[in-house]
Enzyme design. Sequence first.
Site, PDB file in Angstrom:
ATOM      1  N   TYR A 109      36.605  44.325  33.479  1.00  0.00           N
ATOM      2  CA  TYR A 109      36.048  44.523  32.062  1.00  0.00           C
ATOM      3  C   TYR A 109      35.913  45.878  31.720  1.00  0.00           C
ATOM      4  O   TYR A 109      34.955  46.482  31.139  1.00  0.00           O
ATOM      5  CB  TYR A 109      34.535  43.993  32.104  1.00  0.00           C
ATOM      6  CG  TYR A 109      34.692  42.388  32.716  1.00  0.00           C
ATOM      7  CD1 TYR A 109      35.454  41.334  32.271  1.00  0.00           C
ATOM      8  CD2 TYR A 109      34.071  42.322  34.108  1.00  0.00           C
ATOM      9  CE1 TYR A 109      35.224  40.104  32.817  1.00  0.00           C
ATOM     10  CE2 TYR A 109      34.138  41.012  34.563  1.00  0.00           C
ATOM     11  CZ  TYR A 109      34.638  40.136  34.010  1.00  0.00           C
ATOM     12  OH  TYR A 109      34.951  38.998  34.541  1.00  0.00           O
ATOM     13  N   LYS A 111      34.062  32.930  46.495  1.00  0.00           N
ATOM     14  CA  LYS A 111      33.124  34.236  46.700  1.00  0.00           C
ATOM     15  C   LYS A 111      32.641  34.251  48.263  1.00  0.00           C
ATOM     16  O   LYS A 111      33.206  34.548  48.952  1.00  0.00           O
ATOM     17  CB  LYS A 111      31.990  34.292  45.901  1.00  0.00           C
ATOM     18  CG  LYS A 111      32.180  34.386  44.610  1.00  0.00           C
ATOM     19  CD  LYS A 111      30.962  34.834  43.430  1.00  0.00           C
ATOM     20  CE  LYS A 111      31.371  34.875  41.988  1.00  0.00           C
ATOM     21  NZ  LYS A 111      31.724  36.076  41.763  1.00  0.00           N
ATOM     22  N   TYR A 135      28.689  30.560  32.989  1.00  0.00           N
ATOM     23  CA  TYR A 135      30.067  31.317  33.273  1.00  0.00           C
ATOM     24  C   TYR A 135      30.912  30.744  34.355  1.00  0.00           C
ATOM     25  O   TYR A 135      30.381  30.285  35.381  1.00  0.00           O
ATOM     26  CB  TYR A 135      29.655  32.936  33.716  1.00  0.00           C
ATOM     27  CG  TYR A 135      30.807  33.611  33.987  1.00  0.00           C
ATOM     28  CD1 TYR A 135      31.755  34.198  33.231  1.00  0.00           C
ATOM     29  CD2 TYR A 135      31.161  33.815  35.541  1.00  0.00           C
ATOM     30  CE1 TYR A 135      32.716  34.798  33.467  1.00  0.00           C
ATOM     31  CE2 TYR A 135      32.346  34.544  35.764  1.00  0.00           C
ATOM     32  CZ  TYR A 135      33.127  35.007  34.880  1.00  0.00           C
ATOM     33  OH  TYR A 135      34.370  35.820  35.017  1.00  0.00           O
ATOM     34  N   ASP A 166      29.682  24.061  39.675  1.00  0.00           N
ATOM     35  CA  ASP A 166      30.298  25.134  40.095  1.00  0.00           C
ATOM     36  C   ASP A 166      29.347  25.986  40.856  1.00  0.00           C
ATOM     37  O   ASP A 166      28.405  26.483  40.217  1.00  0.00           O
ATOM     38  CB  ASP A 166      30.704  25.983  38.569  1.00  0.00           C
ATOM     39  CG  ASP A 166      31.331  27.375  38.836  1.00  0.00           C
ATOM     40  OD1 ASP A 166      31.268  27.825  40.239  1.00  0.00           O
ATOM     41  OD2 ASP A 166      31.668  27.988  38.059  1.00  0.00           O
TER      42      ASP A 166
HETATM   43  C1  LIG Z   1      29.746  30.749  38.695  1.00  0.00           C
HETATM   44  C2  LIG Z   1      31.102  31.287  38.773  1.00  0.00           C
HETATM   45  N1  LIG Z   1      31.976  30.516  38.386  1.00  0.00           N
HETATM   46  C3  LIG Z   1      33.442  30.949  38.578  1.00  0.00           C
HETATM   47  C4  LIG Z   1      33.715  32.395  38.693  1.00  0.00           C
HETATM   48  C5  LIG Z   1      35.023  32.996  38.918  1.00  0.00           C
HETATM   49  O1  LIG Z   1      35.290  33.346  40.204  1.00  0.00           O
HETATM   50  P1  LIG Z   1      36.434  34.389  40.482  1.00  0.00           P
HETATM   51  O2  LIG Z   1      35.952  35.819  39.977  1.00  0.00           O
HETATM   52  O3  LIG Z   1      37.015  34.550  41.865  1.00  0.00           O
HETATM   53  O4  LIG Z   1      37.668  34.026  39.549  1.00  0.00           O
HETATM   54  C6  LIG Z   1      32.448  33.348  39.033  1.00  0.00           C
HETATM   55  C7  LIG Z   1      32.656  34.768  39.083  1.00  0.00           C
HETATM   56  O5  LIG Z   1      31.748  35.448  39.146  1.00  0.00           O
HETATM   57  C8  LIG Z   1      31.080  32.778  38.976  1.00  0.00           C
HETATM   58  O6  LIG Z   1      30.031  33.492  39.243  1.00  0.00           O
END
Ligand SMILES: Cc1ncc(COP(=O)(O)O)c(C=O)c1O
Length: 419
Positions: A17, A269, A145, A240
Amino acid sequence: MSNNFDEFDKQHIWHPYSSMSSPADNFKISRADGVYLFLEDGTALIDGMSSWWSAIWGYNHPILNLAIKKQLDKMAHVMFGGLTHQPAIDLAKNLIEINDKKLNKVFFADSGSVSVEVAIKMAMQYQISQDKPSKNKLLTIKGGYHGDTFGVMAVCDPINGMHNLFTGILPKHYFAPRPTKNGDNFVEFEKIIIKNHHKIAAVILEPLLQGTGGMWLYDKSYLKSVRNICDEYNILLILDEIATGFGRTGSMFAYQQCDIVPDILCVGKALTGGYMTLSATITTEKIAYGLKNLNNGVLNHGPTFMANPLACSVANASIKLLLDNDYQTKVQNISELLSQNLKKCQKLNQVSDVRIKGAVGIIELQQKVDLKTIQPEFVKHKVWIRPFGKLVYVMPPYIIKQHELDKLCDAIYKIISKL
Ligand SMILES: Cc1ncc(COP(=O)(O)O)c(C=O)c1O
């Protein structure tokens, strides 16, 4: 402190970003160990971010290092098309086990965003395969997100999300208002489903804690209602847990606090203890077999680095650390210390809210912070905290000690009170 920056980096390398037209200074890290990040000049910073939720064991952990070294001598990578290997098999077994065997079909991908793309493909393919092709939209809640790739951007918060610039180009999905802390606002969600269920393939949410979309907390009662209504209208539930997974909210996965099971779960992660990029989309037999009327059940996705053996090996070691080390007590202790330490921030005029969930402490300010000025302040206090917007938040490695956590919180209080 000037030797902690790099002019070449600034002129030529995009950071997350960031802008090439007005690049920011990025602190140069020479090594990391335990909960400490070391700047070029040797200054040790206490890490409050776990490298964006992932480094739950801190850095340079001997057991995780060894897992990679041992695997490296066997093979760093092989393609996953037509081939398989023990690290992937063990990791699938581990993931099935820690999901109480309720989710037992595993797709490995290479980043969180991609695992969500895969989840969306699964859900769409499932509905087409069930002869419901008109169910091709998603429903989510505001303030979410889910990543940065194009399909996934379309379910990030439409206004506050980082992707509002592309609103006109992205597919249109349904957005319900954000649930409140107590889980209110379900009525609006329900209304959208009642009106549009024949067009909705799946609901996608971050359970209990919405991360980068605003660090919002909500009650498990909301999720239970979501699960029930999804069942009623044949809508899949995608959770997610890329940020919340692997103990961060107090249980292995946040959904396990809610007495529900998703149809599709995304993890990433902390899956590898923050060592390597790896993610997984995990689903039930019902969904996996339910794809079969389209393309004979073939899911058309296959990243080059799918199930990378080094990443799978370190993921297996990190899951073993979680299971062997009573992570729940560690997270609970961090949670209590964060509550005690951050409570006093609530009294500051600059602060509008303090929220704690598991090993996550969130301070919402009245005004947006200026990163360019506040970031060096944190470094001066020898802590690594990376605020965004109005949020100053920490989710430290689980191995952090009380005196280190005290220092983190102390720095937050001092810096915020001078804003
Ligand atoms: C809840 C959530 N989903 C998806 C992602 C995307 O993961 P990546 O950055 O490994 O593509 C993130 C990343 O911060 C996240 O916090």
